[in-house]
Motif scaffolding. Structure first.
Motif, PDB file in Angstrom:
ATOM      1  N   ALA A 119       0.819  -1.209   0.000  1.00  0.00           N
ATOM      2  CA  ALA A 119       0.000   0.000   0.000  1.00  0.00           C
ATOM      3  C   ALA A 119       0.855   1.261   0.000  1.00  0.00           C
ATOM      4  O   ALA A 119       0.520   2.254  -0.662  1.00  0.00           O
ATOM      5  N   HIS A 123       1.312   3.983  -3.283  1.00  0.00           N
ATOM      6  CA  HIS A 123       0.457   4.957  -2.609  1.00  0.00           C
ATOM      7  C   HIS A 123      -0.497   5.634  -3.582  1.00  0.00           C
ATOM      8  O   HIS A 123      -0.096   6.104  -4.656  1.00  0.00           O
ATOM      9  N   LEU A 124      -1.805   5.664  -3.206  1.00  0.00           N
ATOM     10  CA  LEU A 124      -2.888   6.282  -3.963  1.00  0.00           C
ATOM     11  C   LEU A 124      -3.171   5.584  -5.289  1.00  0.00           C
ATOM     12  O   LEU A 124      -3.864   6.142  -6.147  1.00  0.00           O
ATOM     13  N   ARG A 125      -2.665   4.358  -5.468  1.00  0.00           N
ATOM     14  CA  ARG A 125      -2.993   3.558  -6.642  1.00  0.00           C
ATOM     15  C   ARG A 125      -3.961   2.451  -6.241  1.00  0.00           C
ATOM     16  O   ARG A 125      -4.347   2.330  -5.086  1.00  0.00           O
ATOM     17  N   TRP A 126      -4.356   1.636  -7.220  1.00  0.00           N
ATOM     18  CA  TRP A 126      -5.365   0.608  -6.937  1.00  0.00           C
ATOM     19  C   TRP A 126      -4.852  -0.435  -5.945  1.00  0.00           C
ATOM     20  O   TRP A 126      -5.631  -0.987  -5.164  1.00  0.00           O
ATOM     21  N   ASP A 128      -2.954   0.170  -3.406  1.00  0.00           N
ATOM     22  CA  ASP A 128      -3.138   0.791  -2.099  1.00  0.00           C
ATOM     23  C   ASP A 128      -4.591   0.673  -1.652  1.00  0.00           C
ATOM     24  O   ASP A 128      -4.885   0.334  -0.491  1.00  0.00           O
ATOM     25  N   GLN A 129      -5.518   0.917  -2.537  1.00  0.00           N
ATOM     26  CA  GLN A 129      -6.941   0.851  -2.197  1.00  0.00           C
ATOM     27  C   GLN A 129      -7.366  -0.570  -1.834  1.00  0.00           C
ATOM     28  O   GLN A 129      -8.113  -0.776  -0.865  1.00  0.00           O
ATOM     29  N   VAL A 133      -8.727  -1.762   1.786  1.00  0.00           N
ATOM     30  CA  VAL A 133     -10.058  -2.375   1.902  1.00  0.00           C
ATOM     31  C   VAL A 133      -9.970  -3.667   2.709  1.00  0.00           C
ATOM     32  O   VAL A 133     -10.802  -3.940   3.585  1.00  0.00           O
TER      33      VAL A 133
END
Length: 268
Positions: A119, A123-126, A128-129, A133
């Motif tokens: 993550a 950072h701030l990419r899929w 990471d998401q 989650v």
């Protein structure tokens, strides 16, 4: 260093004494009797049992014997199971909870660091998401709900793992995952937050300018500093995981310490 260790040791002893004292007197404050459960016992027999176990003595005398037993490791006979001692019950349940706890601890530690690292690096990419989650699910879903869901999917529907019981490695996978989900999610979030902060430091940029590759920067500079908060979290995590979880052990039929924690309270 010696003064520091002495100070910490004194705080530890004082804390244990306070916890032990509160436990003793709170249990005495709870209504009920360890010998009176579902059926009535004649008064003469009840008095004889109290005398045999020393429960007719003044409370301060009982507390002194209790402290002596705690510090010497002799916790006395079981009031519920005749012919068995508390030490025997603990010696039977602790190895099971310890093995399950070690497995869950390793899974939580390495799984959390892996998710947190992915993550932070993405950072701030899929990636990471997705990792966050998974972490949110691990924190939000209660362990007994997750355990039941894992049983339904992997044992009943897919028939990949045993649904319950204890004895083989395959039987330990589902309870270990259920027990590790919450700490793994916490470690993942902690690792991500610290790695993101470390990656923005000036010395990381200096390392990149020197020509170090991503793996060298990650293991020599980022991990070393980002994982310090995770190390501090290992203390309470280890204590909580190794002593067992009643809900998880109950759901999977594991003969660990968790069941005895609850039964000791219900049996007074």
């Amino acid at each position: 260093m010696i003064n520091y260790l002495l100070k910490k040791g004194s705080v530890l002893i004082a804390s244990l004494f306070v916890i032990t004292t509160l436990t003793f007197f709170l249990m005495h404050a709870i209504p009920g009797d360890p010998f009176v459960q579902d059926k009535a016992i004649p008064e003469e027999i009840l008095k004889a049992m109290h005398k045999h176990y020393g429960l007719d003595q003044p409370l301060i005398v009982q507390f002194g014997k209790y402290l002596q037993g705690v510090f010497t490791g002799e916790l006395g006979p079981s009031f519920k199971y005749q012919g068995r001692t508390v030490n025997q019950i603990i010696s039977e349940g602790f190895p099971v909870s310890f093995c399950l706890g070690i497995e869950a601890l390793v899974l939580a530690l390495f799984g959390g660091i892996f998710l947190g690292s992915i993550a932070a690096l993405k950072h701030l990419r899929w990636q990471d998401q997705v990792a966050m989650v998974i972490a949110v699910i691990g924190i939000s879903v209660p362990s007994f709900i997750l355990a039941t869901y894992l049983q339904y999917v992997f044992a009943m529907k897919l028939d990949l793992l045993p649904v319950a019981r204890w004895g083989t490695f395959s039987q330990s996978i589902l309870p270990a995952v259920s027990l590790a989900a919450l700490p793994m999610a916490f470690i993942a979030r902690l690792t991500r937050a610290n790695m993101v902060e470390v990656l923005q430091q000036d010395y990381i940029q200096t390392a990149k300018s020197k020509g170090l590759n991503s793996l060298q920067i990650l293991f020599k500079h980022v991990m070393r500093n980002a994982l310090l908060p995770v190390v501090t979290y290992l203390g309470p995590l280890t204590a909580g995981v190794l002593t067992g979880s009643f809900a998880i052990e109950k759901i999977f039929g594991i003969p660990g310490l968790g069941q005895w924690f609850v039964m000791s309270i219900t049996n007074r």
